[in-house]
Scaffold this motif. Structure first.
Motif, PDB file in Angstrom:
ATOM      1  N   GLY A 151       0.838  -1.359   0.057  1.00 24.94           N
ATOM      2  CA  GLY A 151       0.040  -0.095   0.012  1.00 24.94           C
ATOM      3  C   GLY A 151       0.739   1.082   0.007  1.00 24.94           C
ATOM      4  O   GLY A 151       0.155   2.325   0.164  1.00 24.94           O
ATOM      5  N   THR A 152       2.127   1.240  -0.185  1.00 25.37           N
ATOM      6  CA  THR A 152       2.968   2.348  -0.441  1.00 25.37           C
ATOM      7  C   THR A 152       3.298   2.746  -1.829  1.00 25.37           C
ATOM      8  O   THR A 152       4.031   1.865  -2.409  1.00 25.37           O
ATOM      9  N   ILE A 153       2.875   3.781  -2.277  1.00 26.19           N
ATOM     10  CA  ILE A 153       3.138   4.267  -3.716  1.00 26.19           C
ATOM     11  C   ILE A 153       4.521   5.106  -3.680  1.00 26.19           C
ATOM     12  O   ILE A 153       4.777   5.843  -2.869  1.00 26.19           O
ATOM     13  N   VAL A 154       5.485   4.418  -4.240  1.00 26.76           N
ATOM     14  CA  VAL A 154       6.839   4.749  -4.340  1.00 26.76           C
ATOM     15  C   VAL A 154       7.090   5.578  -5.554  1.00 26.76           C
ATOM     16  O   VAL A 154       6.851   5.009  -6.791  1.00 26.76           O
ATOM     17  N   LEU A 155       7.506   6.798  -5.500  1.00 26.53           N
ATOM     18  CA  LEU A 155       8.036   7.751  -6.602  1.00 26.53           C
ATOM     19  C   LEU A 155       9.417   8.362  -6.321  1.00 26.53           C
ATOM     20  O   LEU A 155       9.371   9.070  -5.328  1.00 26.53           O
ATOM     21  N   LYS A 156      10.435   7.935  -7.347  1.00 24.68           N
ATOM     22  CA  LYS A 156      11.716   8.391  -6.836  1.00 24.68           C
ATOM     23  C   LYS A 156      12.162   9.551  -7.872  1.00 24.68           C
ATOM     24  O   LYS A 156      12.057   9.281  -9.251  1.00 24.68           O
ATOM     25  N   PHE A 157      12.689  10.631  -7.460  1.00 18.38           N
ATOM     26  CA  PHE A 157      13.178  11.629  -8.338  1.00 18.38           C
ATOM     27  C   PHE A 157      14.707  11.795  -8.350  1.00 18.38           C
ATOM     28  O   PHE A 157      15.000  12.156  -7.095  1.00 18.38           O
ATOM     29  N   PHE A 158      15.277  11.826  -9.330  1.00 21.19           N
ATOM     30  CA  PHE A 158      16.649  12.276  -9.393  1.00 21.19           C
ATOM     31  C   PHE A 158      16.751  13.738  -9.998  1.00 21.19           C
ATOM     32  O   PHE A 158      16.366  14.154 -11.038  1.00 21.19           O
ATOM     33  N   LEU A 159      17.215  14.756  -9.366  1.00 19.92           N
ATOM     34  CA  LEU A 159      17.218  16.167  -9.805  1.00 19.92           C
ATOM     35  C   LEU A 159      18.639  16.291 -10.435  1.00 19.92           C
ATOM     36  O   LEU A 159      19.538  16.329  -9.986  1.00 19.92           O
ATOM     37  N   ASN A 160      18.273  16.319 -11.852  1.00 18.24           N
ATOM     38  CA  ASN A 160      19.637  16.265 -12.669  1.00 18.24           C
ATOM     39  C   ASN A 160      20.129  17.570 -13.013  1.00 18.24           C
ATOM     40  O   ASN A 160      19.482  18.233 -14.003  1.00 18.24           O
ATOM     41  N   LEU A 161      21.172  17.980 -12.188  1.00 23.39           N
ATOM     42  CA  LEU A 161      21.848  19.471 -12.108  1.00 23.39           C
ATOM     43  C   LEU A 161      23.027  19.265 -13.051  1.00 23.39           C
ATOM     44  O   LEU A 161      23.858  18.253 -12.772  1.00 23.39           O
ATOM     45  N   SER A 162      23.320  20.087 -13.984  1.00 23.23           N
ATOM     46  CA  SER A 162      24.514  20.163 -14.546  1.00 23.23           C
ATOM     47  C   SER A 162      25.720  20.633 -13.621  1.00 23.23           C
ATOM     48  O   SER A 162      25.583  21.475 -12.849  1.00 23.23           O
ATOM     49  N   LYS A 163      26.947  20.406 -14.048  1.00 22.71           N
ATOM     50  CA  LYS A 163      28.173  20.917 -13.261  1.00 22.71           C
ATOM     51  C   LYS A 163      28.262  22.132 -13.451  1.00 22.71           C
ATOM     52  O   LYS A 163      28.632  22.892 -12.445  1.00 22.71           O
ATOM     53  N   ASP A 164      28.060  23.031 -14.523  1.00 19.55           N
ATOM     54  CA  ASP A 164      28.058  24.352 -14.619  1.00 19.55           C
ATOM     55  C   ASP A 164      27.073  25.248 -13.889  1.00 19.55           C
ATOM     56  O   ASP A 164      27.463  26.087 -13.165  1.00 19.55           O
ATOM     57  N   GLU A 165      25.866  24.749 -13.585  1.00 20.57           N
ATOM     58  CA  GLU A 165      24.776  25.378 -12.784  1.00 20.57           C
ATOM     59  C   GLU A 165      24.977  24.728 -11.144  1.00 20.57           C
ATOM     60  O   GLU A 165      24.833  25.967 -10.369  1.00 20.57           O
ATOM     61  N   GLN A 166      25.827  23.933 -11.087  1.00 20.72           N
ATOM     62  CA  GLN A 166      26.174  23.693  -9.478  1.00 20.72           C
ATOM     63  C   GLN A 166      27.232  24.746  -9.163  1.00 20.72           C
ATOM     64  O   GLN A 166      27.215  25.461  -8.192  1.00 20.72           O
ATOM     65  N   LYS A 167      28.141  25.004 -10.098  1.00 21.15           N
ATOM     66  CA  LYS A 167      29.289  26.028  -9.994  1.00 21.15           C
ATOM     67  C   LYS A 167      28.591  27.329  -9.512  1.00 21.15           C
ATOM     68  O   LYS A 167      29.216  28.074  -8.790  1.00 21.15           O
ATOM     69  N   HIS A 168      27.665  27.702 -10.488  1.00 20.16           N
ATOM     70  CA  HIS A 168      26.716  29.131 -10.314  1.00 20.16           C
ATOM     71  C   HIS A 168      26.271  29.118  -8.820  1.00 20.16           C
ATOM     72  O   HIS A 168      26.191  30.136  -8.327  1.00 20.16           O
ATOM     73  N   ARG A 169      25.563  28.066  -8.327  1.00 19.58           N
ATOM     74  CA  ARG A 169      25.008  27.896  -7.309  1.00 19.58           C
ATOM     75  C   ARG A 169      25.814  28.022  -6.095  1.00 19.58           C
ATOM     76  O   ARG A 169      25.506  28.564  -5.049  1.00 19.58           O
ATOM     77  N   LEU A 170      27.113  27.431  -6.236  1.00 23.94           N
ATOM     78  CA  LEU A 170      27.922  27.613  -4.963  1.00 23.94           C
ATOM     79  C   LEU A 170      28.597  28.858  -5.082  1.00 23.94           C
ATOM     80  O   LEU A 170      28.786  29.456  -3.951  1.00 23.94           O
ATOM     81  N   LEU A 171      28.721  29.676  -6.008  1.00 26.96           N
ATOM     82  CA  LEU A 171      29.446  31.018  -6.250  1.00 26.96           C
ATOM     83  C   LEU A 171      28.342  31.783  -5.577  1.00 26.96           C
ATOM     84  O   LEU A 171      28.699  32.785  -4.938  1.00 26.96           O
ATOM     85  N   ARG A 172      26.998  31.663  -5.913  1.00 25.09           N
ATOM     86  CA  ARG A 172      26.127  32.420  -5.274  1.00 25.09           C
ATOM     87  C   ARG A 172      26.040  32.430  -3.719  1.00 25.09           C
ATOM     88  O   ARG A 172      25.523  33.582  -2.930  1.00 25.09           O
TER      89      ARG A 172
END
Length: 291
Positions: free
Chosen positions: A174-195
């Motif tokens: 009775g447990t509905i399981v939905l799994k999501f991988f948030l596919n972030l690019s390496k360039d966008e991660q760099k931008h977010r870390l700099l922010r």
């Protein structure tokens, strides 16, 4: 448009075939407007599920640092009754948790029937972070593994099988399981870390450890790819969510949740007995007579 098929992962899944950005097809502004409507619909579905009392929903969110898991949870579930959703974040296992097998701390946090539970990082950390840093396994006190060299060649295959068996059992009950991988690019991660470094109100989010893990990007992506290949099943599918645009990622997760749940025709309010219409009038008269 349905993204269920387009974003679903299969056993032949290759991460580099999935985009990290869909904002050319869905503008962030449009995604924000659509999300407002969707999250109300999801809240209504949860209310119906609570009355139905047959299913719980487990939402699994995985992604590299800065992928946007926290803000996604806040924005997608903000219309839901607070008693209808729990968020569980799994960090370094505690001493008590290490006295059990690696799935124990996740099992005890599964959703009750009629409710949602969101795992912000999940049981998959045990085939991702632990695989990139196998020395962490030594804390689990696994018989026969005293040092990294003792980890058998088929260890990770065994864990994939254990996770599949775990998810199969809970979905069959009775447990509905939905799994999501948030596919972030390496360039966008760099931008977010700099922010995080540039904005004073974001400094607290930055850790030098983020850069150490970033240096292992390719290894993490290999581990994510194999984990998703081995564990995306019909009963517990993975969806690969383009995460370079946070508004688009939130909308896509909400849309998939709504489409999957609304397709379950058996989720409905309980049917009242035939006699209830007559009894209802009697109850009304009784209440009105108090005036």
């Amino acid at each position: 448009m349905s993204y269920l098929k387009e974003l679903a992962a299969t056993r032949s899944f290759q991460l580099d075939r999935y985009p990290s950005d869909l904002s050319a097809r869905i503008s962030p502004e449009k995604a924000k407007k659509k999300l407002k409507k969707l999250r109300k619909k999801i809240a209504e579905l949860q209310d119906k599920m609570y009355a139905h009392d047959r299913y719980g929903v487990l939402i699994c969110l995985q992604g590299i640092d800065t992928a946007g898991k926290d803000s996604l949870i806040r924005e997608v579930f903000k219309e839901m009754n607070v008693r209808g959703v729990n968020v569980e974040s799994f960090k370094t296992p505690s001493k008590t948790e290490l006295q059990h097998d690696y799935l124990w701390r996740h099992e005890i946090k599964l959703p009750e029937k009629g409710k949602f539970t969101v795992f912000n990082r999940t049981h998959y950390e045990n085939v991702l972070v632990t695989r990139v840093h196998p020395e962490l396994l030594l804390h689990e006190q696994i018989p026969g593994i005293e040092q990294v060299a003792d980890i058998p060649n088929d260890f990770w295959k065994m864990r994939f099988e254990q996770i599949n068996a775990f998810e199969k059992r809970v979905t069959q009950n009775g447990t509905i399981v939905l799994k999501f991988f948030l596919n972030l690019s390496k360039d966008e991660q760099k931008h977010r870390l700099l922010r995080r470094l540039d904005k004073e109100d974001k400094n607290w989010k930055f850790s030098a450890g983020d850069l150490k893990e970033r240096a292992l990007w390719a290894r993490y992506m290999d581990c994510y790819q194999e984990a998703i290949q081995q564990t995306s099943k019909r009963l517990a599918p993975w969806y690969i969510i383009p995460a370079d645009s946070k508004p688009v990622a939130r909308y896509l997760v909400a849309k998939i949740i709504y489409e999957v749940l609304s397709a379950r025709a058996d989720i409905k309010y309980p049917e009242m007995p035939d006699s209830f219409d007559q009894e209802k009038e009697q109850y009304k008269r009784q209440l009105h007579s108090e005036e």
